[in-house]
Design an enzyme around this catalytic site. Structure first.
Site, short mmCIF file in Angstrom:
data_model
loop_
_atom_site.label_atom_id
_atom_site.label_comp_id
_atom_site.label_asym_id
_atom_site.label_seq_id
_atom_site.Cartn_x
_atom_site.Cartn_y
_atom_site.Cartn_z
CB SER A 125 -9.98 -10.08 -2.20
OG SER A 125 -9.20 -9.90 -1.04
CE1 TYR A 150 -12.46 -4.78 -1.74
CE2 TYR A 150 -11.54 -5.96 0.13
CZ TYR A 150 -11.54 -5.66 -1.20
OH TYR A 150 -10.61 -6.25 -2.02
CE LYS A 154 -13.27 -7.16 -4.61
NZ LYS A 154 -13.39 -6.80 -6.03
C1 UD1 Z 1 -6.28 -5.14 3.08
C2 UD1 Z 1 -7.65 -5.56 3.43
C3 UD1 Z 1 -8.11 -6.61 2.45
C4 UD1 Z 1 -8.09 -6.05 1.06
C5 UD1 Z 1 -6.75 -5.44 0.72
C6 UD1 Z 1 -6.94 -4.60 -0.51
C7 UD1 Z 1 -7.91 -5.20 5.84
C8 UD1 Z 1 -8.06 -5.86 7.16
N1 UD1 Z 1 -7.72 -6.02 4.81
O1 UD1 Z 1 -5.44 -6.29 3.16
O2 UD1 Z 1 -9.40 -7.04 2.77
O3 UD1 Z 1 -8.38 -7.06 0.13
O4 UD1 Z 1 -6.27 -4.60 1.77
O5 UD1 Z 1 -5.81 -3.90 -0.83
O6 UD1 Z 1 -7.94 -4.00 5.74
N2 UD1 Z 1 0.03 -2.68 8.22
C9 UD1 Z 1 0.73 -1.95 9.16
N3 UD1 Z 1 0.74 -0.59 9.06
C10 UD1 Z 1 0.09 0.07 8.06
C11 UD1 Z 1 -0.61 -0.68 7.10
C12 UD1 Z 1 -0.63 -2.05 7.22
O7 UD1 Z 1 1.32 -2.51 10.09
O8 UD1 Z 1 0.12 1.32 8.03
C13 UD1 Z 1 0.04 -4.15 8.30
C14 UD1 Z 1 -1.35 -4.75 8.48
O9 UD1 Z 1 -1.66 -4.90 9.82
C15 UD1 Z 1 -1.18 -6.08 7.76
C16 UD1 Z 1 -0.14 -5.81 6.68
O10 UD1 Z 1 0.52 -4.63 7.08
O11 UD1 Z 1 -0.64 -7.02 8.63
C17 UD1 Z 1 -0.76 -5.61 5.30
O12 UD1 Z 1 -1.78 -4.64 5.40
P1 UD1 Z 1 -2.53 -4.06 4.13
O13 UD1 Z 1 -1.53 -3.63 3.11
O14 UD1 Z 1 -3.52 -3.06 4.59
O15 UD1 Z 1 -3.23 -5.33 3.50
P2 UD1 Z 1 -4.26 -6.36 4.16
O16 UD1 Z 1 -4.72 -5.93 5.48
O17 UD1 Z 1 -3.63 -7.70 4.09
#
Ligand code: UD1
Length: 339
Positions: A125, A150, A154
């Site tokens: 990842s 997690y 990785k």
């Molecule tokens: C997350 C994990 C990452 C993991 C991946 C697996 C964290 C910090 N990182 O990635 O380690 O490999 O999932 O799938 O958890 N967001 C919102 N509202 C939401 C959900 C997300 O604003 O309800 C934003 C988050 O702040 C981020 C972006 O959307 O900026 C993507 O979030 P997400 O889909 O959870 O992925 P990652 O955080 O990049």
């Protein structure tokens, strides 16, 4: 050629099984159904007209792993997806994550060591980079201390493979560092099936769009980015699946330059949370109900891939745009809510 796909009924695993079967490989799936459904087999069969061989067991049971490899001595390659992936849960249950993600990895590598010669693809990842200093992120960017158990699995997983490859020249391995996989198969037969409340952005958006959730919380709009929301590299899961086949072929054809290699898999393009929402609104024709809330602890400001290495060395490039991927995610959401 027979390929073992662990976690082959999960989100990325199932799409990879489809691409492998499309390329003529015989696939054996091992999955414990802890975060997947047996019906995914039907979806794979509907797309490829071929049902993968399936064994349901938990890879934490070492004697079963040993028995499996004794039974399937003709396995030419292993793609290892089976792992837990919820960041928050990993903080609450670190030992579960270390057992699932690292214990199982060790068992599989022990079996590959016995085989003398083997090919292994590992799901890693972009989380291993933490907040990288430079964008886009190349494979040589430093590995930062993990934010969660997690993320640590990785990082340590990659180290376990690297150390094992160093002293077992017969094991040929590639670690694939995924950026943010989204979307679903264009056939509408397989896609992401999040259990409970989705933690990831895109399934949360599509569930809100369909009315299953009331409102999306956008985690922070005061980041140092153009619109203040975090930036990620969203890659269509079908593009990602195809990269696995390329990586496996590289090993099977003996084209790898060393017996442990690492590749970033992303599109190379960063999109902000607000841009992802706009993409949803464009492809669905719906307004999304969202509000800005506080930052989510542990989030990095931005992460997008330098994909030069995968483009040149694997001969692979992500083809789909954010809108393509979002459209497929939205179609999938509509299909699963109907059934
Ligand atoms: C997350 C994990 C990452 C993991 C991946 C697996 C964290 C910090 N990182 O990635 O380690 O490999 O999932 O799938 O958890 N967001 C919102 N509202 C939401 C959900 C997300 O604003 O309800 C934003 C988050 O702040 C981020 C972006 O959307 O900026 C993507 O979030 P997400 O889909 O959870 O992925 P990652 O955080 O990049």
């Amino acid at each position: 050629m027979k390929i073992l796909v662990t976690g082959g009924l999960g989100f990325i695993g199932s799409h990879t099984v489809v691409e492998l079967q499309n390329e003529g490989f015989d696939v054996v799936v091992v999955d414990n159904l802890s975060n997947s459904s047996i019906n995914v087999l039907d979806g794979i069969e509907a797309i490829t007209k071929k049902r993968p061989f399936f064994e349901e067991f938990d890879l934490r049971e070492k004697p079963k792993v040993e028995a499996f490899f004794r039974k399937h001595q003709d396995i030419a390659g292993v793609i290892h997806f089976a792992a837990s992936k919820a960041v928050g849960e990993s903080v609450e249950a670190p030992l579960l994550y270390y057992e699932n993600n690292l214990g199982v990895l060790v068992y599989i590598l022990q079996e590959l060591k016995k085989k003398g010669s083997s090919n292994f693809i590992f799901s890693s990842s972009c989380t291993v980079y933490g907040q990288a200093d430079k964008m886009p992120i190349t494979e040589s960017a430093p590995i930062k201390p993990a934010e969660s158990p997690y993320g640590n699995t990785k990082q340590v997983g990659e180290e376990i493979i690297r150390d094992t490859c160093r002293v077992n020249q017969g094991i040929h391995a590639i670690a694939l560092r995924y950026f943010n996989p989204i979307g679903a198969h264009p056939s509408g037969k397989i896609g992401e099936l999040p259990m409970g409340v989705p933690q990831n952005l895109v399934p949360f958006i599509t569930q809100t769009g369909i009315g299953l959730r009331e409102q999306l919380s956008v985690f922070g709009d005061d980041y140092p980015t153009e619109d203040g929301t975090c930036i990620r590299d969203y890659i269509h899961v079908v593009d990602l699946a195809k990269a696995h086949v390329r990586a496996l072929q590289r090993l099977l054809e003996g084209k790898n330059e060393s017996n442990y290699e690492v590749f970033n898999l992303g599109t190379g393009k960063g999109s902000s949370v607000l841009e992802v929402i706009q993409s949803f609104e464009r492809v669905s024709g719906k307004k999304l109900n969202y509000k800005i809330v506080d930052r989510r602890p542990g989030d990095v400001v931005q992460a997008y891939a330098d994909t030069t290495k995968a483009n040149k060395v694997l001969g692979w490039k992500a083809k789909s745009t954010l809108d393509d991927a979002m459209r497929s995610a939205w179609e999938w959401e509509k299909i699963i809510r109907k059934s």
